[in-house]
Scaffold this motif. Structure first.
Motif, PDB file in Angstrom:
ATOM      1  N   UNK A   1       0.835  -1.210   0.000  1.00 29.39           N
ATOM      2  CA  UNK A   1       0.000   0.000   0.000  1.00 29.39           C
ATOM      3  C   UNK A   1       0.868   1.258   0.000  1.00 29.39           C
ATOM      4  N   UNK A   2       1.946   1.245   0.753  1.00 28.36           N
ATOM      5  CA  UNK A   2       2.842   2.408   0.791  1.00 28.36           C
ATOM      6  C   UNK A   2       3.413   2.685  -0.594  1.00 28.36           C
ATOM      7  N   UNK A   3       3.846   1.645  -1.287  1.00 31.74           N
ATOM      8  CA  UNK A   3       4.415   1.822  -2.631  1.00 31.74           C
ATOM      9  C   UNK A   3       3.358   2.285  -3.627  1.00 31.74           C
ATOM     10  N   UNK A   4       2.202   1.638  -3.632  1.00 28.35           N
ATOM     11  CA  UNK A   4       1.136   2.004  -4.568  1.00 28.35           C
ATOM     12  C   UNK A   4       0.678   3.444  -4.318  1.00 28.35           C
ATOM     13  N   UNK A   5       0.468   3.789  -3.051  1.00 29.40           N
ATOM     14  CA  UNK A   5      -0.008   5.138  -2.752  1.00 29.40           C
ATOM     15  C   UNK A   5       1.094   6.178  -2.932  1.00 29.40           C
ATOM     16  N   UNK A   6       2.350   5.807  -2.731  1.00 27.87           N
ATOM     17  CA  UNK A   6       3.443   6.732  -3.012  1.00 27.87           C
ATOM     18  C   UNK A   6       3.452   7.126  -4.477  1.00 27.87           C
ATOM     19  N   UNK A   7       3.328   6.140  -5.347  1.00 25.41           N
ATOM     20  CA  UNK A   7       3.271   6.400  -6.788  1.00 25.41           C
ATOM     21  C   UNK A   7       1.999   7.177  -7.135  1.00 25.41           C
ATOM     22  N   UNK A   8       0.878   6.795  -6.545  1.00 26.49           N
ATOM     23  CA  UNK A   8      -0.393   7.480  -6.793  1.00 26.49           C
ATOM     24  C   UNK A   8      -0.314   8.959  -6.402  1.00 26.49           C
ATOM     25  N   UNK A   9       0.260   9.250  -5.243  1.00 28.62           N
ATOM     26  CA  UNK A   9       0.339  10.637  -4.789  1.00 28.62           C
ATOM     27  C   UNK A   9       1.284  11.463  -5.652  1.00 28.62           C
ATOM     28  N   UNK A  10       2.411  10.896  -6.050  1.00 27.24           N
ATOM     29  CA  UNK A  10       3.331  11.624  -6.937  1.00 27.24           C
ATOM     30  C   UNK A  10       2.652  11.872  -8.283  1.00 27.24           C
ATOM     31  N   UNK A  11       1.943  10.873  -8.806  1.00 29.96           N
ATOM     32  CA  UNK A  11       1.217  11.041 -10.059  1.00 29.96           C
ATOM     33  C   UNK A  11       0.101  12.072  -9.950  1.00 29.96           C
ATOM     34  N   UNK A  12      -0.635  12.039  -8.837  1.00 30.98           N
ATOM     35  CA  UNK A  12      -1.713  13.016  -8.637  1.00 30.98           C
ATOM     36  C   UNK A  12      -1.142  14.425  -8.513  1.00 30.98           C
ATOM     37  N   UNK A  13      -0.022  14.549  -7.828  1.00 25.63           N
ATOM     38  CA  UNK A  13       0.630  15.858  -7.703  1.00 25.63           C
ATOM     39  C   UNK A  13       1.078  16.368  -9.074  1.00 25.63           C
ATOM     40  N   UNK A  14       1.687  15.496  -9.880  1.00 20.95           N
ATOM     41  CA  UNK A  14       2.134  15.890 -11.220  1.00 20.95           C
ATOM     42  C   UNK A  14       0.947  16.309 -12.082  1.00 20.95           C
ATOM     43  N   UNK A  15      -0.140  15.563 -12.006  1.00 21.48           N
ATOM     44  CA  UNK A  15      -1.345  15.902 -12.759  1.00 21.48           C
ATOM     45  C   UNK A  15      -1.909  17.246 -12.302  1.00 21.48           C
ATOM     46  N   UNK A  16      -1.979  17.433 -10.989  1.00 23.74           N
ATOM     47  CA  UNK A  16      -2.484  18.690 -10.429  1.00 23.74           C
ATOM     48  C   UNK A  16      -1.656  19.882 -10.915  1.00 23.74           C
ATOM     49  N   UNK A  17      -0.339  19.772 -10.828  1.00 24.20           N
ATOM     50  CA  UNK A  17       0.532  20.868 -11.253  1.00 24.20           C
ATOM     51  C   UNK A  17       0.435  21.120 -12.756  1.00 24.20           C
ATOM     52  N   UNK A  18       0.286  20.055 -13.537  1.00 22.78           N
ATOM     53  CA  UNK A  18       0.143  20.202 -14.989  1.00 22.78           C
ATOM     54  C   UNK A  18      -1.157  20.930 -15.323  1.00 22.78           C
ATOM     55  N   UNK A  19      -2.249  20.514 -14.698  1.00 21.94           N
ATOM     56  CA  UNK A  19      -3.546  21.156 -14.940  1.00 21.94           C
ATOM     57  C   UNK A  19      -3.496  22.631 -14.518  1.00 21.94           C
ATOM     58  N   UNK A  20      -2.890  22.920 -13.358  1.00 22.89           N
ATOM     59  CA  UNK A  20      -2.766  24.314 -12.910  1.00 22.89           C
ATOM     60  C   UNK A  20      -1.937  25.137 -13.894  1.00 22.89           C
ATOM     61  N   UNK A  21      -0.861  24.563 -14.404  1.00 22.12           N
ATOM     62  CA  UNK A  21      -0.035  25.262 -15.389  1.00 22.12           C
ATOM     63  C   UNK A  21      -0.798  25.564 -16.661  1.00 22.12           C
ATOM     64  N   UNK A  22      -1.555  24.594 -17.145  1.00 23.75           N
ATOM     65  CA  UNK A  22      -2.360  24.801 -18.346  1.00 23.75           C
ATOM     66  C   UNK A  22      -3.442  25.859 -18.103  1.00 23.75           C
ATOM     67  N   UNK A  23      -4.044  25.836 -16.921  1.00 30.75           N
ATOM     68  CA  UNK A  23      -5.080  26.804 -16.560  1.00 30.75           C
ATOM     69  C   UNK A  23      -4.506  28.226 -16.513  1.00 30.75           C
ATOM     70  N   UNK A  24      -3.264  28.330 -16.101  1.00 30.01           N
ATOM     71  CA  UNK A  24      -2.596  29.643 -16.026  1.00 30.01           C
ATOM     72  C   UNK A  24      -2.074  30.109 -17.382  1.00 30.01           C
ATOM     73  N   UNK A  25      -2.305  29.309 -18.424  1.00 33.09           N
ATOM     74  CA  UNK A  25      -1.925  29.713 -19.764  1.00 33.09           C
ATOM     75  C   UNK A  25      -0.560  29.238 -20.217  1.00 33.09           C
TER      76      UNK A  25
END
Length: 178
Positions: free
Chosen positions: A85-109
């Motif tokens: 669970x630690x490994x799966x959620x570690x990867x999940x959280x890093x992926x979710x963070x990357x997705x969040x930052x990418x979406x925010x960057x696109x939203x900011x133009x």
């Protein structure tokens, strides 16, 4: 109605617990970053990032935990589901963070290339490093979750916050679990 209210209260407690844990972990990461940057004469002071990321990623973890993606490990020694669970959620959280930052960057133009965050120094090794750090940081969280599942939440609470020596636990000499 009472059953729904009880369920909502339990879910609120779960997300609050996840949020507080992630907030502390992310706060420590930001504090570490502040220390490293200050050694090089650079300042860093946006501590609200830990709060915001902890809240967003706590929601992601709550949904993912409810899916119980690792039922294979039920009934096995606790070290397996904790580490898995630690490994799966570690990867999940890093992926979710990357997705969040990418979406925010696109939203900011920003362009797609400029929106993708550089995590752990960039590249696959940076992502792997960040995932490993998150996985290790999540081990205590999942250890307590699994112990609570096996021992019962109330029993674990008593062991941690009251005099756990008064519990009727198996004796080590009697062949019981240590």
């Amino acid at each position: 109605m009472q059953r729904t209210a009880r369920w909502m209260l339990e879910e609120a407690k779960r997300i609050l617990g996840i949020f507080v844990y992630l907030w502390v972990v992310f706060g420590l990461f930001i504090l570490h970053e502040h220390i490293v940057l200050s050694r090089h004469g650079m300042s860093y002071g946006f501590y609200g990032l830990a709060f915001i990321n902890a809240w967003i990623l706590a929601k992601v973890m709550l949904v993912a935990e409810s899916l119980d993606v690792l039922p294979y490990f039920r009934g096995r020694p606790l070290v397996y589901p904790i580490l898995a669970r630690s490994c799966v959620f570690g990867v999940l959280l890093v992926g979710a963070y990357a997705l969040e930052e990418t979406v925010l960057g696109l939203w900011r133009g920003k362009s797609w290339a400029d929106s993708v965050p550089t995590i752990g120094g960039g590249g696959v090794s940076g992502l792997a490093t960040a995932g490993l750090i998150m996985a290790v940081a999540l081990i205590p969280y999942f250890a307590f979750r699994e112990l609570g599942r096996v021992l019962g939440r109330e029993r674990l609470r008593i062991l941690l916050f009251r005099d756990g020596t008064t519990l009727d636990l198996p004796d080590r000499r009697g062949g019981g679990a240590a």
